[in-house]
Design an enzyme around this catalytic site. Structure first.
Site, short mmCIF file in Angstrom:
data_model
loop_
_atom_site.label_atom_id
_atom_site.label_comp_id
_atom_site.label_asym_id
_atom_site.label_seq_id
_atom_site.Cartn_x
_atom_site.Cartn_y
_atom_site.Cartn_z
NE ARG A 160 2.91 -7.07 5.42
CZ ARG A 160 3.96 -6.98 4.59
NH1 ARG A 160 4.30 -5.81 4.06
NH2 ARG A 160 4.68 -8.05 4.30
CB SER A 188 1.83 -13.27 7.28
OG SER A 188 2.80 -13.76 6.38
CD GLU A 228 0.45 -9.19 7.53
OE1 GLU A 228 0.38 -9.54 6.36
OE2 GLU A 228 1.52 -9.14 8.16
#
Length: 307
Positions: free
Chosen positions: A180, A230, A300
């Site tokens: 990420r 998410s 996130e």
């Protein structure tokens, strides 16, 4: 000449609007007005718009489909450039007698749509992206992944611009893709286009896998409600969703913001959730998980604008 007038000259009046509610441009369906929303039709007009903002010292932010994004209830002071409307051209070229497929696509291209096209052509490696709601540019910036696949497995290079509008090509290694994260994030670069390569496969097996992953998403993810995907990154050695569930937070609400009772890794908008409610819920979840498991949850979802 005002900033809006200059942007109109660069991008066309039909591509520039003022006081646009960002709730209409995010998958969360949350967000107050941006001072200006502009949809560039070409890379060069995007770069020219960025340079204009820099010269006037006006804040700007670039979005694709508005997934993975929470915009404050008071909106964004500056210019939002939205690239998924126009910067989405795709070229495909078969190589090595059809054994490989070379794809070059604009950063505004929808990831799931491109993945389906590649899979339907009988090339493997992009099945994991089926159903991911973001754009290609955002997917590269965060090295998006799912079900064992991720962007760094298929990328060859990316054409990027820096905050001053200087353009260059970065190789896969130079992109520094990790979990990420990427150099695009750390250096606040802007993806313009991405080059990828795929291997020939069994089209029936590929499409069967695409169908299986699509079904898994429908069964396990709360696709029936607006969300940003998410909400938290996976802590090392743990799964965010399981930590949240084990903390007894499935279904936890702050106003119309709720931890999904279908998948605890998602925060969903149950109707009229505000950005403030979502952010408070995220803080509460992190605090309660830390109290029980001594693990902090890193968001996130990106938060921009005024809350």
């Amino acid at each position: 000449m005002t900033l809006v007038e200059e942007l109109n000259n660069i991008m066309g009046q039909e591509n520039v609007c003022e006081k646009e509610l960002m709730k209409n441009h995010t998958t969360f369906r949350i967000g107050g007005p941006a001072d200006i929303l502009a949809c560039p039709e070409t890379d060069s007009s995007l770069i020219e718009g960025i340079r204009l903002c820099q010269s006037r010292k006006v804040p700007f932010y670039i979005i694709g489909n508005g997934s993975n994004l929470l915009v404050g209830d008071r909106g964004f002071r500056g210019v939002i450039f939205k690239i998924c409307k126009n910067l989405n051209a795709v070229t495909m070229e078969e190589r090595d007698a059809g054994e490989k497929l070379y794809v070059k696509a604009g950063a505004g291209c929808m990831l799931a749509k491109l993945a389906k096209e590649v899979s339907a052509a009988g090339y493997t490696g992009f099945e994991f992206a089926t159903g991911i709601p973001g754009t290609l540019g955002g997917a590269v910036a965060m090295n998006a992944g799912a079900y064992g696949g991720e962007m760094r497995q298929i990328i060859q290079s990316a054409r990027i611009a820096d905050q001053e509008g200087n353009i260059r090509e970065l190789s896969l290694d130079e992109l520094e893709l990790g979990y990420r994260k990427s150099r695009i994030q750390t250096e606040q670069l802007i993806a313009l286009s991405v080059s990828m390569e795929f291997q020939k496969g069994d089209v029936k097996a590929i499409l069967r896998k695409v169908d299986e992953l699509s079904q898994q998403r429908k069964e396990k993810q709360p696709l029936e409600y607006p969300s940003a995907g998410s909400t938290f990154k996976r802590p090392e050695g743990y799964f965010a969703g399981k930590l949240i569930q084990d903390a007894g937070l499935k279904g936890y609400r702050v106003g119309d913001a709720m931890v999904s009772d279908k998948h605890s890794g998602f925060v969903v908008n149950m109707g009229e959730a505000t950005a403030g409610q979502v952010r408070q819920l995220m803080r509460d979840v992190d605090e309660k998980v830390y109290e029980q498991f001594h693990v902090h949850l890193e968001p996130e979802v990106r938060c921009i604008g005024e809350f």
